[in-house]
Design an enzyme around this catalytic site. Structure first.
Site, PDB file in Angstrom:
ATOM      1  N   ASP A  35       0.917  -1.468   0.050  1.00 43.12           N
ATOM      2  CA  ASP A  35       0.174  -0.011  -0.060  1.00 43.12           C
ATOM      3  C   ASP A  35       0.817   1.346   0.205  1.00 43.12           C
ATOM      4  O   ASP A  35       2.009   1.309   0.594  1.00 43.12           O
ATOM      5  CB  ASP A  35      -0.878  -0.037   1.194  1.00 43.12           C
ATOM      6  CG  ASP A  35      -1.921   0.734   1.077  1.00 43.12           C
ATOM      7  OD1 ASP A  35      -2.387   1.208  -0.032  1.00 43.12           O
ATOM      8  OD2 ASP A  35      -2.781   1.254   2.104  1.00 43.12           O
ATOM      9  N   ASN A  83     -11.326  -2.410  -5.662  1.00 42.75           N
ATOM     10  CA  ASN A  83     -10.386  -1.419  -6.118  1.00 42.75           C
ATOM     11  C   ASN A  83     -10.950  -0.982  -7.676  1.00 42.75           C
ATOM     12  O   ASN A  83     -10.511   0.123  -8.043  1.00 42.75           O
ATOM     13  CB  ASN A  83      -8.913  -1.778  -6.441  1.00 42.75           C
ATOM     14  CG  ASN A  83      -8.015  -1.787  -5.289  1.00 42.75           C
ATOM     15  OD1 ASN A  83      -7.201  -2.753  -5.126  1.00 42.75           O
ATOM     16  ND2 ASN A  83      -8.339  -0.881  -4.297  1.00 42.75           N
ATOM     17  N   TRP A  84     -11.868  -1.845  -7.953  1.00 47.68           N
ATOM     18  CA  TRP A  84     -12.820  -1.391  -9.203  1.00 47.68           C
ATOM     19  C   TRP A  84     -13.614   0.031  -9.182  1.00 47.68           C
ATOM     20  O   TRP A  84     -13.807   0.672 -10.200  1.00 47.68           O
ATOM     21  CB  TRP A  84     -13.892  -2.438  -9.610  1.00 47.68           C
ATOM     22  CG  TRP A  84     -13.327  -3.781 -10.017  1.00 47.68           C
ATOM     23  CD1 TRP A  84     -13.426  -5.100  -9.143  1.00 47.68           C
ATOM     24  CD2 TRP A  84     -12.482  -4.373 -10.992  1.00 47.68           C
ATOM     25  NE1 TRP A  84     -12.670  -5.889  -9.924  1.00 47.68           N
ATOM     26  CE2 TRP A  84     -12.212  -5.755 -11.258  1.00 47.68           C
ATOM     27  CE3 TRP A  84     -12.309  -3.525 -12.204  1.00 47.68           C
ATOM     28  CZ2 TRP A  84     -11.695  -6.378 -12.022  1.00 47.68           C
ATOM     29  CZ3 TRP A  84     -11.420  -4.217 -13.341  1.00 47.68           C
ATOM     30  CH2 TRP A  84     -11.268  -5.664 -13.179  1.00 47.68           C
ATOM     31  N   ARG A  86     -12.169   2.721  -8.173  1.00 43.22           N
ATOM     32  CA  ARG A  86     -11.330   3.801  -8.469  1.00 43.22           C
ATOM     33  C   ARG A  86     -11.550   4.249  -9.916  1.00 43.22           C
ATOM     34  O   ARG A  86     -12.219   3.765 -10.536  1.00 43.22           O
ATOM     35  CB  ARG A  86      -9.868   3.510  -8.622  1.00 43.22           C
ATOM     36  CG  ARG A  86      -9.436   2.667  -7.112  1.00 43.22           C
ATOM     37  CD  ARG A  86      -8.035   2.589  -6.854  1.00 43.22           C
ATOM     38  NE  ARG A  86      -7.719   2.316  -5.615  1.00 43.22           N
ATOM     39  CZ  ARG A  86      -6.572   2.167  -4.983  1.00 43.22           C
ATOM     40  NH1 ARG A  86      -5.246   2.632  -5.913  1.00 43.22           N
ATOM     41  NH2 ARG A  86      -6.229   1.871  -3.807  1.00 43.22           N
TER      42      ARG A  86
HETATM   43  C1  IPE Z   1      -5.612  -2.708  -0.314  1.00 47.46           C
HETATM   44  O1  IPE Z   1      -5.122  -1.408  -0.467  1.00 47.46           O
HETATM   45  C2  IPE Z   1      -5.590  -3.157  -1.591  1.00 47.46           C
HETATM   46  C3  IPE Z   1      -4.269  -3.568  -2.201  1.00 47.46           C
HETATM   47  C4  IPE Z   1      -2.905  -3.088  -2.026  1.00 47.46           C
HETATM   48  C5  IPE Z   1      -4.360  -4.103  -3.658  1.00 47.46           C
HETATM   49  P1  IPE Z   1      -6.427  -0.149  -0.495  1.00 47.46           P
HETATM   50  O2  IPE Z   1      -5.393   1.111  -0.813  1.00 47.46           O
HETATM   51  O3  IPE Z   1      -7.194  -0.380  -1.456  1.00 47.46           O
HETATM   52  O4  IPE Z   1      -7.128  -0.304   0.836  1.00 47.46           O
HETATM   53  P2  IPE Z   1      -7.586   0.725   1.554  1.00 47.46           P
HETATM   54  O5  IPE Z   1      -8.941   1.375   0.674  1.00 47.46           O
HETATM   55  O6  IPE Z   1      -7.041   1.739   1.976  1.00 47.46           O
HETATM   56  O7  IPE Z   1      -8.433   0.068   2.791  1.00 47.46           O
HETATM   57  C1  IPE Z   2      -1.645   0.088  -3.252  1.00 51.70           C
HETATM   58  O1  IPE Z   2      -1.342   1.598  -3.390  1.00 51.70           O
HETATM   59  C2  IPE Z   2      -1.921  -0.297  -4.941  1.00 51.70           C
HETATM   60  C3  IPE Z   2      -3.328  -0.875  -4.973  1.00 51.70           C
HETATM   61  C4  IPE Z   2      -4.260  -0.494  -4.347  1.00 51.70           C
HETATM   62  C5  IPE Z   2      -3.433  -1.244  -6.487  1.00 51.70           C
HETATM   63  P1  IPE Z   2      -2.608   2.817  -3.516  1.00 51.70           P
HETATM   64  O2  IPE Z   2      -2.813   2.966  -4.813  1.00 51.70           O
HETATM   65  O3  IPE Z   2      -3.596   2.154  -2.499  1.00 51.70           O
HETATM   66  O4  IPE Z   2      -1.779   3.954  -2.812  1.00 51.70           O
HETATM   67  P2  IPE Z   2      -2.508   4.934  -1.900  1.00 51.70           P
HETATM   68  O5  IPE Z   2      -2.893   4.017  -0.704  1.00 51.70           O
HETATM   69  O6  IPE Z   2      -3.607   5.852  -2.502  1.00 51.70           O
HETATM   70  O7  IPE Z   2      -1.206   5.936  -1.572  1.00 51.70           O
HETATM   71 MG    MG Z   3      -3.945   2.462  -0.624  1.00 50.10          MG
END
Ligand code: IPE
Ligand code: IPE
Ligand code: MG
Length: 262
Positions: A35, A83-84, A86
């Site tokens: 993350d 994550n979809w 986003r």
């Molecule tokens: C968890 O991270 C998913 C991945 C690292 C792929 P997110 O960034 O999606 O989690 P939340 O939204 O902060 O809980």
């Molecule tokens: C984790 O990094 C990667 C995925 C969830 C694909 P993030 O994209 O969640 O990065 P932050 O949490 O917004 O910094």
């Molecule tokens: Mg994140």
């Protein structure tokens, strides 16, 4: 005279272990919530997707370190079922990145004897990515090195529901007595079937939640959270996580070992 292979393997494992760590107390299976890519990019004034690109380098580094340090399995969270939600452009970039990286790295994975698997609801992924995933999984299936599991369109709740559905279907056709469903049978229906549960969960970027990751499998994992953003996760940060893991007392619901004259 040549030494037996098992002795050679043991020696190389001991010599590869970083200084200050006990080679006999390394986790066998590590799970990582990678993350902080977006925040890493933002801090540098870059678009978020540049963070994902840098995150791939951190992943390659971590996989190599795990392999060198004798860790048997690495399971990483690459894309969650949530994550979809986003922005479309970011999701599109991530899917294209997965394709590019898989194409580019397959040969190196083979050379390193990595056995790669993708865990999650893969049918929802773009068709081209599904083909690459199937090829990579098949062509590395017999490799004897580290087990590398990439959770892609993965959700812990979804995984549990799918397992329940499969057991219910088998019960409905009379193949399985519901009274016989136990933890082993249930675990065998999960994406992680045949993999030991993780000993250690690492989450970077300081967030203190599991975000729907390996809800069943993390039952007794040690949890390590660090402030390092994923693209900056390096050998030093990893060594710190392992040192912290080795300082823990894992009780599994029991008691600390007590002196025998107690
Ligand atoms: C968890 O991270 C998913 C991945 C690292 C792929 P997110 O960034 O999606 O989690 P939340 O939204 O902060 O809980
Ligand atoms: C984790 O990094 C990667 C995925 C969830 C694909 P993030 O994209 O969640 O990065 P932050 O949490 O917004 O910094
Ligand atoms: Mg994140």
């Amino acid at each position: 005279m040549n030494q037996p292979t098992s002795i050679n393997n043991e020696q190389s494992r001991l010599s590869a272990c970083p200084i200050g760590l006990d080679p006999h107390r390394m986790p066998r299976h590590i799970a990582v919530i990678m993350d902080g890519n977006g925040r890493w990019a933002k801090a540098k004034g870059l678009p978020r997707v540049m963070g994902h690109r840098a995150g791939v380098e951190a992943l390659k580094r971590t996989l190599r370190l795990c392999s060198d340090w004798g860790i048997k399995a690495l399971t990483v969270y690459a894309f969650s079922t949530e994550n979809w939600t986003r922005p479309g452009d970011e999701v599109k970039f991530l899917m294209a990145l997965f394709e590019r990286v898989l194409q580019r790295e397959l040969e190196a994975l083979q050379e390193e004897q990595v056995r790669i698997k993708f865990l999650g609801d893969l049918e929802a992924l773009p068709a081209r990515l599904q083909v690459l995933i199937a090829e990579a999984t098949e062509s590395t299936a017999l490799n004897t090195g580290i087990h590398f599991n990439v959770c892609t369109n993965y959700g812990g709740r979804r995984e549990l529901v799918l397992a329940a559905q499969k057991l219910a279907e088998r019960s409905a056709i009379g193949e399985l007595d519901p009274a016989l469903i136990d933890e082993n049978l249930f675990a065998a229906e999960l994406f992680t079937a045949s993999e030991e549960d993780p000993d250690l969960l690492i989450r970077t970027s300081g967030e203190m939640r599991v975000s729907n990751f390996l809800l069943w499998q993390l039952a007794y994992a040690e949890i390590y959270i660090c402030d390092v953003l994923w693209p900056d996760f390096d050998a030093t940060a990893f060594r710190e996580a392992l040192a912290d893991f080795q300082s823990r007392c894992r009780r599994f619901g029991g008691l600390d070992p007590v002196p025998t004259d107690f």
